[in-house]
Design a protein around this motif. Structure first.
Motif, short mmCIF file in Angstrom:
data_model
loop_
_atom_site.label_atom_id
_atom_site.label_comp_id
_atom_site.label_asym_id
_atom_site.label_seq_id
_atom_site.Cartn_x
_atom_site.Cartn_y
_atom_site.Cartn_z
N GLN A 309 0.76 -1.37 -0.03
CA GLN A 309 0.13 0.01 -0.01
C GLN A 309 0.77 1.21 0.17
N ALA A 310 2.11 1.27 0.70
CA ALA A 310 2.75 2.31 0.48
C ALA A 310 3.34 2.78 -0.69
N LEU A 311 3.70 1.45 -1.52
CA LEU A 311 4.34 1.80 -2.73
C LEU A 311 2.95 2.29 -3.66
N ARG A 312 2.01 1.91 -3.52
CA ARG A 312 0.73 2.21 -4.30
C ARG A 312 0.37 3.76 -4.11
N LEU A 313 0.17 4.18 -2.79
CA LEU A 313 -0.01 5.43 -2.36
C LEU A 313 1.26 6.34 -3.08
N LEU A 314 2.42 5.95 -2.90
CA LEU A 314 3.50 6.95 -3.58
C LEU A 314 3.42 7.20 -4.88
N VAL A 315 2.99 6.06 -5.70
CA VAL A 315 2.82 6.28 -7.20
C VAL A 315 1.58 7.11 -7.55
N GLU A 316 0.31 7.15 -6.51
CA GLU A 316 -0.58 7.91 -6.75
C GLU A 316 -0.40 9.51 -6.53
N LEU A 317 0.57 9.62 -5.44
CA LEU A 317 0.97 10.77 -5.21
C LEU A 317 2.01 11.61 -6.15
#
Length: 348
Positions: A309-317
């Motif tokens: 989820q951290a990587l996914r949120l980072l990509v979205e940011l």
């Protein structure tokens, strides 16, 4: 001597454009270059293997497709505990799904058990599109500077910053998980349950303490919490005896075996004489007690999912997704185990 390094001029010649046009494409200025011209430049970059300084120039879509991973402590275990591995497994799997590479920052030396995200280490972040941060010993002022700079990053673990700085994070719901563990004691008839944990400003400890206190007060009971920092396991059992506690919830998993061994030396059996639960098992690879064969009660932290989820949120940011949000708390899984039972005075 090695082969000559490819230059922007080489790319421009192959694409049939000016060097200035190559610079525009590298800097992501899409509206100043036609789609066909831009594609020729990107094809030339791919064919020549061109990289600028060496990877800091942005490529297609204005990004490098490189994500950094910075840990404040060494990530590879030297003992039996392997705290970071599940986080890294989750991060790696999600990075593969998004088609981006990972860059582990290791040039910052470990001093006093931790790294600092400043100076050269901070400058190196510029070769990535964003960074995932892990660890216990962060400098919050450094994080404030990252937020103020607008650099995309996500912390693994809930973090609050001084002032108005809003730090993006993916954490575990320790408040709800601890509440559920205390309910496990209450449902079995316990009324005198103690909280054993370092009394500090660490969010992970404060969240556990909040969950414990809320559950006790909702049940109309008085919370009893104490800091075991300077107490040996036998002294912790003295506190248990003096306060007539029938159950303990431990904020730090590593204390569990020492307390169990001290109880055995006193002729106390777990859980018949004292029930114990672990509030997360961050460095215990299996829930089973090494010596007694008991499976500890408590909860497990979704570390691999937190990494994903951290990587996914980072990509979205990085992509400036309007619906990305900045905070995500994931539920923990309750482990019933074998170390919580009815208190001694109700056992029969």
């Amino acid at each position: 001597m090695g082969a000559r390094r490819v230059t922007q001029a080489d790319v421009a010649q192959l694409a049939g454009v000016s060097q200035a046009t190559v610079s525009l494409v590298l800097n992501g200025e899409q509206d100043r270059v036609g789609d066909a011209t831009r594609q020729r430049v990107l094809d030339a970059i791919s064919r020549t293997g061109y990289s600028a300084n060496p990877v800091a120039q942005r490529l297609a879509g204005g990004r490098n497709q490189i994500v950094g991973v910075f840990a404040y402590e060494p990530v590879f275990p030297r003992g039996s505990g392997d705290f970071y591995r599940p986080f890294l497994v989750g991060i790696e799997g999600e990075a593969e799904r998004w088609g981006c590479d990972l860059l582990l920052f290791t040039s910052a030396q470990v001093e006093g058990g931790r790294r600092r995200l400043s100076g050269k280490a901070r400058a190196h972040l510029g070769v990535t599109d964003g960074c995932i941060l892990l660890g216990h010993s962060e400098d919050k002022q450094e994080l404030v500077h990252l937020v103020d700079d607008g650099f995309p990053f996500v912390f693994v673990g809930r973090r609050e910053l001084p002032g108005a700085a809003d730090l993006p994070y993916v954490g575990a719901d320790y408040v709800g998980a601890t509440y559920d563990v205390v309910r496990l004691f209450l449902d079995r008839g316990h009324q005198r349950i103690g909280f054993v944990g370092e009394l500090s400003d660490r969010e992970s400890i404060l969240d556990r303490l909040t969950g414990y206190r809320t559950a006790m007060r909702d049940a109309g009971l008085r919370p009893t919490s104490f800091d075991p920092a300077d107490l040996a396991p036998d002294e912790i059992l003295d506190v248990v005896r003096d306060n007539r506690l029938t159950g303990l919830v431990l904020a730090e998993a590593y204390r569990a075996e020492g307390i169990r061994a001290a109880a055995t030396r006193r002729g106390l059996a777990l859980p018949a004489d004292l029930s114990i639960a672990i509030l997360g098992q961050p460095e215990v690879t299996a829930g089973r007690s090494v010596d007694s064969g008991l499976t500890w009660s408590g909860f497990r932290i979704p570390r691999e999912e937190m990494g994903e989820q951290a990587l996914r949120l980072l990509v979205e940011l990085i992509e400036n997704r309007a619906d990305a949000g900045r905070h995500r708390l994931l539920p923990c899984s309750l482990e019933f185990g074998q170390t919580v039972t009815v208190p001694p005075h109700t056992a029969h």
